[in-house]
Scaffold this active site. Structure first.
Site, PDB file in Angstrom:
ATOM      1  N   ASP A  38       2.791  -1.166  -7.738  1.00  0.00           N
ATOM      2  CA  ASP A  38       2.978   0.212  -7.287  1.00  0.00           C
ATOM      3  C   ASP A  38       4.472   0.475  -7.167  1.00  0.00           C
ATOM      4  O   ASP A  38       5.214  -0.340  -6.596  1.00  0.00           O
ATOM      5  CB  ASP A  38       2.286   0.437  -5.944  1.00  0.00           C
ATOM      6  CG  ASP A  38       2.303   1.896  -5.539  1.00  0.00           C
ATOM      7  OD1 ASP A  38       1.350   2.609  -5.914  1.00  0.00           O
ATOM      8  OD2 ASP A  38       3.256   2.314  -4.848  1.00  0.00           O
ATOM      9  N   ILE A  39       4.928   1.580  -7.733  1.00  0.00           N
ATOM     10  CA  ILE A  39       6.353   1.917  -7.660  1.00  0.00           C
ATOM     11  C   ILE A  39       6.659   2.460  -6.264  1.00  0.00           C
ATOM     12  O   ILE A  39       5.997   3.398  -5.784  1.00  0.00           O
ATOM     13  CB  ILE A  39       6.720   2.957  -8.728  1.00  0.00           C
ATOM     14  CG1 ILE A  39       6.473   2.358 -10.134  1.00  0.00           C
ATOM     15  CG2 ILE A  39       8.176   3.411  -8.597  1.00  0.00           C
ATOM     16  CD1 ILE A  39       6.742   3.332 -11.273  1.00  0.00           C
ATOM     17  N   GLU A  87       1.259   6.229 -10.043  1.00  0.00           N
ATOM     18  CA  GLU A  87       2.345   5.247 -10.178  1.00  0.00           C
ATOM     19  C   GLU A  87       1.827   3.831  -9.968  1.00  0.00           C
ATOM     20  O   GLU A  87       2.608   2.924  -9.666  1.00  0.00           O
ATOM     21  CB  GLU A  87       3.454   5.555  -9.169  1.00  0.00           C
ATOM     22  CG  GLU A  87       3.098   5.323  -7.714  1.00  0.00           C
ATOM     23  CD  GLU A  87       2.409   6.501  -7.065  1.00  0.00           C
ATOM     24  OE1 GLU A  87       2.313   6.508  -5.833  1.00  0.00           O
ATOM     25  OE2 GLU A  87       1.977   7.426  -7.791  1.00  0.00           O
TER      26      GLU A  87
END
Length: 395
Positions: A257-258, A300
Site C-alpha cells: 500500500d502506498i 493504491e
C-alpha cells in the site's frame, strides 16, 4: 476509431471484390463447360450423320447391285435408303432448316466450295440412283448403275472420309482450346485465391489476432499501470495455491500500500498520483522474478504472488521492494514510500483467500506502526499478533 473504420471498410470492399472475382471465374468455368458440351454434341451429331451417310451409300450400292441382277424385292429398301440419305444431307447442309445450319468456314468449303463439293457429290449420287431405279431400258439402267457405283466407290466415300476427318479434327481442336481455357481459368482462380489469402484473409487474421490480444489485455490488465488486474491475479494465485498444496511447496503473498497516497493526489494532482502508481509498477516489475505476479487490486493497493517462496525469501523481496521505492528519485515525481504485509501458505489453509487475509492483516499491522514498513503474519487469524511480527524500518 476513424482509422479502424476506414481499415474495416477497405477490407470489406477488398473482400467483396475478391468474392465477386471468384464468382465470375466460376461462372466463366460453368459457361465454358456448357459451351464445350454444346459444341461437342454438335460435332458428335455431324460425325454421326457422316457415318450414317457412309453406311447408307454402301447400302445403296449393295441394294442397287441386287436390283441390277434382277432382285426386285430390294426396290423399296433402296428407295427408303435414298430418302434417308437425302434427309440427312438436307439436315446437315441446312436445306431442311436454314436457321439450324451452323457450318464452320472449313465445313462450308468442304460441302459447297471447290471443284467437287460434298453436297453436290451426295446429290449427284442420289440422282444417279434415282435414274437407275427409274430406267426403262437396259442401256439406261447400265449407264445409271455404273455411274452410281463409280460415285459410291471413287467419289462419295473418299469425300465422306474427308468430312469425318474434318469434323474429328475440329473436335480435337475445340478440346485443345477448352483445355487451354480450363488451364487459364484454373491459373486465374489460383491467383485470385492467393491474392485473397495475401491481401484479405492474412490481414483479417492478423487484425483478429491483434483484436483478441487487445481484448485479452482489457480483460486481464489494469489500464493505468499495465499490471495484472484482480481477475488475472485471482486466476494465477488460485492456480499456484493448488499447485503448492499438491507439491507441498510454499507460496508467499504480499500486499503493498502506498503511504499517504491521498495526500499525494490532493497536493500534486491526480495526474501525478497516476504517475506514482505507474512508477511503483515499473520498480516492482524490476525486482520480481518472471514467475511472480503483481496486481493492482485497489486504488493504491497491490498484491504479489510469489510461487515456491518461503517466508524468509518473501521478506527479502519485500525489503528490496520497500527500499527500492524509498530510494527512488524519479524526475517530476514526489518521493513516496510503501508498507508491505507478507504471509506464506500453511498446511491448514483451505483456499487462497485465507493466505491473502493474513497478508492483508500483516499490512494493517505494518501501517499501524507507521510508514515505510514491512510486516509478516503467519499464524491463524484467531491469534492476536505480537509486536515481534512487525519489522519497523527507518522512515
Amino acid at each position: 476509431m476513424p482509422d479502424r473504420k476506414i481499415s474495416a471498410t477497405r477490407m470489406t470492399i477488398a473482400y467483396v471484390i475478391g468474392v465477386a472475382m471468384t464468382a465470375l471465374l466460376f461462372l466463366a468455368a460453368y459457361f465454358l463447360l456448357d459451351n464445350i458440351i454444346i459444341e461437342q454434341r454438335s460435332s458428335a451429331q455431324r460425325v454421326h450423320v457422316v457415318e450414317q451417310q457412309r453406311a447408307l451409300s454402301q447400302r445403296i450400292a449393295l441394294l442397287s447391285t441386287d436390283l441390277y441382277v434382277g432382285d426386285t424385292s430390294t426396290s423399296e429398301a433402296l428407295q427408303n435408303a435414298v430418302s434417308e440419305m437425302e434427309r440427312l444431307q438436307d439436315t446437315l447442309s441446312g436445306k431442311a432448316d436454314p436457321a439450324a445450319r451452323q457450318l464452320t468456314a472449313a465445313e462450308h468449303e468442304l460441302y459447297f466450295g471447290g471443284n467437287a463439293p460434298l453436297d453436290a457429290e451426295v446429290r449427284s449420287f442420289l440422282d444417279d440412283t434415282r435414274r437407275f431405279m427409274a430406267a426403262t431400258t437396259m442401256s439406261a439402267g447400265d449407264a445409271a448403275y455404273k455411274a452410281l457405283q463409280h460415285h459410291s466407290r471413287d467419289l462419295l466415300l473418299p469425300a465422306l472420309d474427308r468430312a469425318a476427318a474434318l469434323f474429328a479434327g475440329q473436335a480435337d481442336a475445340r478440346i485443345a482450346q477448352a483445355r487451354l481455357a480450363q488451364q487459364v481459368l484454373l491459373a486465374l482462380l489460383l491467383i485470385v485465391l492467393a491474392l485473397e489469402a495475401l491481401l484479405i484473409f492474412r490481414p483479417l487474421i492478423t487484425k483478429i489476432r491483434l483484436y483478441n490480444a487487445h481484448l485479452y489485455e482489457l480483460a486481464t490488465l489494469d489500464p493505468l499501470t499495465g499490471l495484472a488486474n484482480r481477475r488475472q491475479f485471482d486466476e494465477y494465485a488460485n492456480r499456484e495455491f493448488r499447485l503448492a498444496r499438491r507439491t507441498a511447496k510454499p507460496l508467499s503473498m504480499a500486499i503493498c500500500d502506498i503511504d499517504q497516497f491521498q495526500q499525494i493526489n490532493d497536493k500534486h494532482g491526480r495526474a501525478v498520483g497516476d504517475a506514482v502508481l505507474r512508477r511503483f509498477g515499473e520498480l516492482a516489475a524490476r525486482i520480481l522474478r518472471d514467475t511472480d505476479i503483481i496486481s493492482r487490486v485497489g486504488g493504491e493497493e497491490f498484491a504479489l504472488a510469489l510461487p515456491v517462496m518461503n517466508l524468509h525469501g518473501a521478506m527479502i523481496i519485500a525489503e528490496k521492494l520497500r527500499r527500492g521505492i524509498a530510494d527512488d528519485r524519479s524526475d517530476n515525481l514526489p518521493p513516496f514510500t510503501i508498507c508491505v504485509g507478507v504471509a506464506v501458505s500453511e498446511h491448514g489453509d483451505k483456499n487462497m483467500d485465507a493466505l491473502l487475509q493474513r497478508a492483508d492483516s500483516a499490512l494493517q499491522m505494518a501501517k499501524s506502526e507507521g510508514q515505510n514498513r514491512i510486516s509478516c503474519l503467519n499464524r491463524p487469524m484467531t491469534e492476536k499478533p505480537t509486536p515481534s511480527d512487525a519489522v519497523p524500518q527507518d522512515s
